[in-house]
Design a protein around this motif. Structure first.
Motif, PDB file in Angstrom:
ATOM      1  N   ASP A   1     103.355  65.856 124.204  1.00 21.60           N
ATOM      2  CA  ASP A   1     104.193  64.841 124.856  1.00 21.60           C
ATOM      3  C   ASP A   1     105.535  65.412 125.317  1.00 21.60           C
TER       4      ASP A   1
ATOM      5  N   ASP B   1      91.179  55.816 121.334  1.00 20.85           N
ATOM      6  CA  ASP B   1      91.452  57.111 121.973  1.00 20.85           C
ATOM      7  C   ASP B   1      92.426  57.947 121.154  1.00 20.85           C
ATOM      8  N   GLU B   2      93.472  57.306 120.638  1.00 25.35           N
ATOM      9  CA  GLU B   2      94.470  58.046 119.847  1.00 25.35           C
ATOM     10  C   GLU B   2      93.835  58.632 118.584  1.00 25.35           C
TER      11      GLU B   2
ATOM     12  N   LEU C   1      91.404  61.528 119.582  1.00 22.67           N
ATOM     13  CA  LEU C   1      92.137  62.705 120.035  1.00 22.67           C
ATOM     14  C   LEU C   1      92.773  63.457 118.870  1.00 22.67           C
TER      15      LEU C   1
ATOM     16  N   GLN D   1      91.819  67.125 117.320  1.00 20.51           N
ATOM     17  CA  GLN D   1      92.761  68.237 117.401  1.00 20.51           C
ATOM     18  C   GLN D   1      93.109  68.825 116.044  1.00 20.51           C
TER      19      GLN D   1
ATOM     20  N   PRO E   1      86.133  68.283 125.131  1.00 27.23           N
ATOM     21  CA  PRO E   1      87.245  67.849 125.998  1.00 27.23           C
ATOM     22  C   PRO E   1      88.459  67.367 125.202  1.00 27.23           C
ATOM     23  N   LEU E   2      88.219  66.760 124.047  1.00 25.14           N
ATOM     24  CA  LEU E   2      89.342  66.271 123.220  1.00 25.14           C
ATOM     25  C   LEU E   2      90.144  67.436 122.667  1.00 25.14           C
ATOM     26  N   GLN E   3      89.431  68.495 122.291  1.00 24.37           N
ATOM     27  CA  GLN E   3      90.143  69.638 121.693  1.00 24.37           C
ATOM     28  C   GLN E   3      90.910  70.429 122.743  1.00 24.37           C
ATOM     29  N   GLY E   4      90.512  70.283 123.998  1.00 22.08           N
ATOM     30  CA  GLY E   4      91.211  71.001 125.067  1.00 22.08           C
ATOM     31  C   GLY E   4      92.417  70.259 125.585  1.00 22.08           C
ATOM     32  N   ARG E   5      92.542  68.971 125.197  1.00 26.22           N
ATOM     33  CA  ARG E   5      93.648  68.140 125.726  1.00 26.22           C
ATOM     34  C   ARG E   5      94.897  68.264 124.885  1.00 26.22           C
ATOM     35  N   ARG E   6      96.070  68.097 125.512  1.00 27.28           N
ATOM     36  CA  ARG E   6      97.313  67.990 124.754  1.00 27.28           C
ATOM     37  C   ARG E   6      97.469  66.538 124.317  1.00 27.28           C
TER      38      ARG E   6
END
Lengths: 238, 143
Positions: free
Chosen positions: A44, B89-90, B93, B97, B137-142
């Motif tokens: 963020d 989603d939170e 994610l 992560q 895809p979740l692990q690749g996202r910030r």
């Protein structure tokens, strides 16, 4: 001047409105920067890099009230981003302090400045008193069961070892009642400047123990930020 | 705009009812799914057995993992009180992560287990089970 005289002066002296706002902004810069750095460890960046920058400006006293207003806007964006507070009561207190300080800077006359800071002072007193009241009318808190449950199965204890405190019901009964009574009598501390400073020291100790037992470190720092408003309020009203 | 107002107002008119009651407490459990076969449920970020005074004091200044865990507790409670895709989603994610990258699993599923006391017994109740979602895809996202 001896240390004893300095301590006595610190305990009895109040704050002017300007001093209280200055102290709050300085403390707030630190508390919000601390929160922001923790968030940056997660991501963020779009929110927390600017937030950190504004804290720095506010701590240095650059830009007048603009960094404060900027922090208020970012806190609003955070409420949207997380669909509510990220860190419960500590985020609420952050927003409350930012709102009152922002309004104090926008206020057209000293009277409305005082109203904004008084609102914060009253909310700070209520944060202890209401919290004590809802416990004292609850039979589970009266019997000491509620605090046992906090340690027994709630999500808050920071280690499994701390859950063993649930097996010490007498200790928790005394501690539970100590917290309830302190929260309920807190408003009486407004009657005397020395009593208020001592009550705020006890309250800080209470938040510190919550941070140790339940990991609520952000509550400790952000509640401290509101204390200058109450010290000013006590001096102004009583 | 109304939604934003409903989020903002409780911050300036707070209720301050901390620990009014000790409500059933959520834990997030997850399982990994590989080639159609689901693994065992595991607790997300279990607490350490003990925490030394040094670490407790360090956490006064630096506590991002625990504060994220508290945020996940809030998301879990919100998911039961007022279900929303945001909470799902939170949780997906942030659980993904915290897992090691490069796991053989293709999908992630979580469930919410609520602990409460009945008499002297601690009881566990599964109140929500998510749909499996692709893990990579979740692990690749910030966040």
């Amino acid at each position: 001047m001896s240390v004893q005289e300095l301590m006595q002066q610190g305990l009895t002296q109040g704050l002017t409105l300007g001093q209280a706002m200055g102290w709050m902004q300085l403390l707030l810069s630190f508390a919000i920067a601390q929160q922001s750095l923790e968030h940056l460890a997660r991501g963020d960046r779009m929110i927390f890099v600017p937030r950190l920058g504004l804290c720095l400006l506010m701590a240095l006293g650059v830009g007048g009230a603009w960094p404060l207003w900027g922090l208020w806007v970012i806190s609003l964006a955070m409420l949207w981003r997380y669909q509510g507070p990220y860190n419960g009561g500590s985020d609420k207190m952050t927003m409350l302090i930012l709102s009152c300080l922002s309004l104090a800077h926008l206020a057209p006359t000293p009277f409305w400045q005082e109203m904004a800071l008084s609102y914060l002072a009253v909310q700070l007193v209520l944060s202890y008193f209401v919290s004590g009241w809802v416990k004292v009318v609850n039979p589970e808190w009266q019997r000491g069961e509620a605090l046992r449950d906090v340690f027994r199965f709630s999500a808050y204890p920071v280690s499994e070892g701390l859950r063993e405190l649930a097996d010490r019901p007498r200790f928790l009964f005394v501690m539970g009642w100590a917290v309830i009574l302190f929260e309920l009598v807190f408003p009486l501390a407004l009657l005397d400047p020395v009593a208020l400073k001592l009550a705020l020291l006890c309250a800080a100790g209470f938040h510190f123990s919550n941070a140790c037992f339940f990991g609520l470190n952000r509550f400790f720092w952000i509640w401290l930020c509101a204390y200058p408003a109450l010290i000013w309020f006590q001096d102004r009203i009583f | 705009m109304l939604r934003l107002l409903s989020l903002f107002l409780p911050t300036v008119i707070p209720s301050w009812r901390f620990f009014k009651t000790v409500a059933p407490s959520p834990r997030i459990e997850y399982r990994l799914i590989a080639q159609g076969s689901a693994g065992a449920w595991r607790e997300d970020r279990p607490r350490p057995a003990h925490l030394g005074m040094g670490r407790i004091l360090r956490r006064m200044l630096w506590n991002p993992d625990w504060n994220e865990q508290l945020y996940l507790v809030s998301c879990s409670e919100r998911l039961i009180e007022a279900p929303s895709q945001h909470s799902v989603d939170e949780i997906n994610l942030r659980v993904a992560q915290a897992l090691p990258v490069g796991a053989a699993a293709q999908a992630l599923q979580f469930r919410l287990v609520f602990l409460s006391r009945e008499g002297e017994e601690i009881v566990k109740l599964v109140e929500y089970e998510s749909k499996p979602v692709p893990l990579a895809p979740l692990q690749g996202r910030r966040v």
